[in-house]
Design a protein around this motif. Structure first.
Motif, PDB file in Angstrom:
ATOM      1  N   ARG A  15       0.805  -1.231  -0.055  1.00  0.00           N
ATOM      2  CA  ARG A  15       0.128   0.081   0.149  1.00  0.00           C
ATOM      3  C   ARG A  15       0.838   1.347   0.064  1.00  0.00           C
ATOM      4  O   ARG A  15       0.470   2.407  -0.536  1.00  0.00           O
ATOM      5  CB  ARG A  15      -1.055   0.036   1.411  1.00  0.00           C
ATOM      6  CG  ARG A  15      -2.116  -1.263   1.324  1.00  0.00           C
ATOM      7  CD  ARG A  15      -2.987  -1.233   2.667  1.00  0.00           C
ATOM      8  NE  ARG A  15      -4.047  -0.175   2.326  1.00  0.00           N
ATOM      9  CZ  ARG A  15      -5.312  -0.571   1.876  1.00  0.00           C
ATOM     10  NH1 ARG A  15      -5.461  -1.709   1.682  1.00  0.00           N
ATOM     11  NH2 ARG A  15      -6.122   0.328   1.731  1.00  0.00           N
ATOM     12  N   ILE A  16       1.793   1.095   0.651  1.00  0.00           N
ATOM     13  CA  ILE A  16       3.091   2.374   0.528  1.00  0.00           C
ATOM     14  C   ILE A  16       3.270   2.734  -0.960  1.00  0.00           C
ATOM     15  O   ILE A  16       3.487   3.746  -1.362  1.00  0.00           O
ATOM     16  CB  ILE A  16       4.187   2.098   1.475  1.00  0.00           C
ATOM     17  CG1 ILE A  16       3.608   1.762   2.888  1.00  0.00           C
ATOM     18  CG2 ILE A  16       5.288   3.229   1.410  1.00  0.00           C
ATOM     19  CD1 ILE A  16       4.844   1.416   3.840  1.00  0.00           C
ATOM     20  N   ALA A  17       3.718   1.569  -1.708  1.00  0.00           N
ATOM     21  CA  ALA A  17       4.300   1.840  -3.097  1.00  0.00           C
ATOM     22  C   ALA A  17       3.125   2.147  -3.947  1.00  0.00           C
ATOM     23  O   ALA A  17       3.478   3.088  -4.781  1.00  0.00           O
ATOM     24  CB  ALA A  17       4.826   0.384  -3.426  1.00  0.00           C
ATOM     25  N   ARG A  18       1.901   1.762  -3.741  1.00  0.00           N
ATOM     26  CA  ARG A  18       0.634   2.227  -4.296  1.00  0.00           C
ATOM     27  C   ARG A  18       0.652   3.622  -4.143  1.00  0.00           C
ATOM     28  O   ARG A  18       0.413   4.449  -5.218  1.00  0.00           O
ATOM     29  CB  ARG A  18      -0.432   1.575  -3.993  1.00  0.00           C
ATOM     30  CG  ARG A  18      -1.688   1.971  -4.375  1.00  0.00           C
ATOM     31  CD  ARG A  18      -2.248   1.557  -5.610  1.00  0.00           C
ATOM     32  NE  ARG A  18      -2.766   0.345  -5.699  1.00  0.00           N
ATOM     33  CZ  ARG A  18      -3.433  -0.344  -6.697  1.00  0.00           C
ATOM     34  NH1 ARG A  18      -3.478   0.331  -7.816  1.00  0.00           N
ATOM     35  NH2 ARG A  18      -3.840  -1.576  -6.550  1.00  0.00           N
ATOM     36  N   TRP A  19       0.451   4.029  -3.084  1.00  0.00           N
ATOM     37  CA  TRP A  19       0.510   5.587  -2.655  1.00  0.00           C
ATOM     38  C   TRP A  19       1.580   6.351  -3.535  1.00  0.00           C
ATOM     39  O   TRP A  19       1.385   7.270  -3.847  1.00  0.00           O
ATOM     40  CB  TRP A  19       0.676   5.917  -1.178  1.00  0.00           C
ATOM     41  CG  TRP A  19       0.450   7.368  -0.748  1.00  0.00           C
ATOM     42  CD1 TRP A  19       0.114   8.297  -1.354  1.00  0.00           C
ATOM     43  CD2 TRP A  19       0.652   7.838   0.721  1.00  0.00           C
ATOM     44  NE1 TRP A  19       0.087   9.516  -0.537  1.00  0.00           N
ATOM     45  CE2 TRP A  19       0.514   9.229   0.438  1.00  0.00           C
ATOM     46  CE3 TRP A  19       1.199   7.130   1.790  1.00  0.00           C
ATOM     47  CZ2 TRP A  19       0.791  10.047   1.736  1.00  0.00           C
ATOM     48  CZ3 TRP A  19       1.441   8.002   2.964  1.00  0.00           C
ATOM     49  CH2 TRP A  19       0.978   9.249   2.724  1.00  0.00           C
ATOM     50  N   ALA A  20       2.754   5.930  -3.207  1.00  0.00           N
ATOM     51  CA  ALA A  20       3.848   6.525  -3.898  1.00  0.00           C
ATOM     52  C   ALA A  20       3.587   6.829  -5.733  1.00  0.00           C
ATOM     53  O   ALA A  20       3.756   7.666  -6.028  1.00  0.00           O
ATOM     54  CB  ALA A  20       5.297   5.714  -3.577  1.00  0.00           C
ATOM     55  N   LEU A  21       3.131   5.680  -6.057  1.00  0.00           N
ATOM     56  CA  LEU A  21       2.637   5.741  -7.369  1.00  0.00           C
ATOM     57  C   LEU A  21       1.701   6.551  -7.959  1.00  0.00           C
ATOM     58  O   LEU A  21       1.818   7.208  -8.984  1.00  0.00           O
ATOM     59  CB  LEU A  21       2.471   4.257  -7.813  1.00  0.00           C
ATOM     60  CG  LEU A  21       3.751   3.406  -8.168  1.00  0.00           C
ATOM     61  CD1 LEU A  21       3.164   1.857  -8.223  1.00  0.00           C
ATOM     62  CD2 LEU A  21       4.489   3.755  -9.384  1.00  0.00           C
ATOM     63  N   GLU A  22       0.608   6.664  -6.896  1.00  0.00           N
ATOM     64  CA  GLU A  22      -0.269   7.494  -7.141  1.00  0.00           C
ATOM     65  C   GLU A  22       0.083   9.167  -6.983  1.00  0.00           C
ATOM     66  O   GLU A  22      -0.457   9.781  -7.845  1.00  0.00           O
ATOM     67  CB  GLU A  22      -1.528   7.474  -6.128  1.00  0.00           C
ATOM     68  CG  GLU A  22      -2.204   6.083  -6.675  1.00  0.00           C
ATOM     69  CD  GLU A  22      -2.928   5.976  -7.755  1.00  0.00           C
ATOM     70  OE1 GLU A  22      -3.500   7.133  -8.473  1.00  0.00           O
ATOM     71  OE2 GLU A  22      -2.828   5.069  -8.456  1.00  0.00           O
ATOM     72  N   ALA A  99      13.222   6.330   9.439  1.00  0.00           N
ATOM     73  CA  ALA A  99      11.936   5.700   9.739  1.00  0.00           C
ATOM     74  C   ALA A  99      12.052   4.154   9.184  1.00  0.00           C
ATOM     75  O   ALA A  99      11.379   3.138   9.729  1.00  0.00           O
ATOM     76  CB  ALA A  99      10.800   6.079   8.856  1.00  0.00           C
ATOM     77  N   ALA A 100      12.811   4.069   8.292  1.00  0.00           N
ATOM     78  CA  ALA A 100      12.889   2.766   7.425  1.00  0.00           C
ATOM     79  C   ALA A 100      13.954   1.882   8.607  1.00  0.00           C
ATOM     80  O   ALA A 100      13.812   0.410   8.373  1.00  0.00           O
ATOM     81  CB  ALA A 100      13.680   2.607   6.057  1.00  0.00           C
ATOM     82  N   GLY A 101      14.851   2.224   9.059  1.00  0.00           N
ATOM     83  CA  GLY A 101      15.746   1.590  10.051  1.00  0.00           C
ATOM     84  C   GLY A 101      15.176   1.743  11.344  1.00  0.00           C
ATOM     85  O   GLY A 101      14.555   0.765  11.995  1.00  0.00           O
ATOM     86  N   TYR A 157       6.528   7.485   3.103  1.00  0.00           N
ATOM     87  CA  TYR A 157       6.984   6.363   4.043  1.00  0.00           C
ATOM     88  C   TYR A 157       7.033   6.726   5.217  1.00  0.00           C
ATOM     89  O   TYR A 157       6.620   5.835   6.129  1.00  0.00           O
ATOM     90  CB  TYR A 157       8.621   6.086   3.605  1.00  0.00           C
ATOM     91  CG  TYR A 157       9.086   4.710   4.311  1.00  0.00           C
ATOM     92  CD1 TYR A 157       8.651   3.709   3.760  1.00  0.00           C
ATOM     93  CD2 TYR A 157       9.581   4.864   5.357  1.00  0.00           C
ATOM     94  CE1 TYR A 157       8.985   2.468   4.471  1.00  0.00           C
ATOM     95  CE2 TYR A 157       9.845   3.530   6.352  1.00  0.00           C
ATOM     96  CZ  TYR A 157       9.677   2.494   5.699  1.00  0.00           C
ATOM     97  OH  TYR A 157      10.174   1.242   6.298  1.00  0.00           O
ATOM     98  N   VAL A 158       7.468   7.731   5.874  1.00  0.00           N
ATOM     99  CA  VAL A 158       7.378   8.309   6.979  1.00  0.00           C
ATOM    100  C   VAL A 158       5.927   7.991   7.617  1.00  0.00           C
ATOM    101  O   VAL A 158       5.605   7.718   8.577  1.00  0.00           O
ATOM    102  CB  VAL A 158       7.927   9.523   7.524  1.00  0.00           C
ATOM    103  CG1 VAL A 158       7.960   9.937   8.957  1.00  0.00           C
ATOM    104  CG2 VAL A 158       9.709   9.410   7.341  1.00  0.00           C
ATOM    105  N   GLY A 159       5.307   8.948   6.728  1.00  0.00           N
ATOM    106  CA  GLY A 159       3.825   8.959   7.051  1.00  0.00           C
ATOM    107  C   GLY A 159       3.009   7.737   7.145  1.00  0.00           C
ATOM    108  O   GLY A 159       2.288   7.547   7.917  1.00  0.00           O
TER     109      GLY A 159
END
Length: 207
Positions: A15-22, A99-101, A157-159
């Protein structure tokens, strides 16, 4: 075949990647991977040997890991204006990878019931869960967005960490987190992405 393919499952970090693509407004193809079969099949393992989603295929190259996908899309689609100029990327990179780490590790370890001792905390990048969350809170409270006054791919990502964490109780409900999440969830791209993934969940295609 599309030159931009998202391998995902709507009940995942995809869902994160989908948001980024949108957010970047690119046209892309979606391939839904099921946990019980296709995600662990040879065809998909040749794309992501971890057997996890999301993965993004763009012009024959593969990008995995949500933070990397966000950063990649910000660079690959510069017209969207979602990656700061190179000279202005200090906070962008800092908080994206924080956030990723540290945040991801602190949250998942706590959720799994692992709380490092003070001595162990010196060996862990996040120190302690409380410390990681306090630093994250201060970061999102400093500006409207994580890297300043403008929305960037780092906010996707952070969001997502903040939105999901406060929703499911892995990140505490605090005023700064709520205000930040409210700004992000009001975005049209966030709403579109959610509607598309929610629709997939209703098709009974998932195993």
């Amino acid at each position: 075949m599309s030159d931009l393919i998202l391998y995902t499952n709507p009940m995942s970090r995809g869902r994160i990647a989908r948001w980024a693509l949108e957010e970047v407004g690119a046209r892309y193809e979606v391939r839904v991977m099921n946990y019980a079969d296709s995600m662990k099949g040879d065809d998909y393992l040749s794309i992501n040997p971890m057997g996890k989603v999301p993965a993004l295929q763009h012009n024959g190259s593969v990008i995995t890991e949500c933070a990397a996908i966000c950063a990649y899309l910000g660079d690959a689609f510069p017209d969207a204006g979602l990656a700061p100029a190179a000279a202005d990327r200090a906070d962008y990179y800092r908080w994206l990878f924080f956030a990723a780490g540290p945040v991801e590790a602190a949250v998942t370890n706590k959720n799994a019931g692992f709380i490092p001792s003070d001595e162990q905390g010196r060996m862990f990048g996040y120190g302690s869960y409380d410390q990681a969350i306090d630093v994250l809170e201060a970061a999102v409270a400093k500006h409207d967005y994580i890297a300043g006054d403008a929305f960037t791919m780092a906010d996707v990502y952070v969001g997502s960490q903040v939105i999901w964490g406060t929703q499911f109780g892995t990140i505490p409900q605090r005023d700064a987190f709520k205000a930040y999440a409210d700004r992000l969830t009001s975005r049209d791209a966030y709403k579109r992405a959610g509607e598309l993934d929610d629709a997939l969940m209703e098709t009974n295609q998932l195993a």
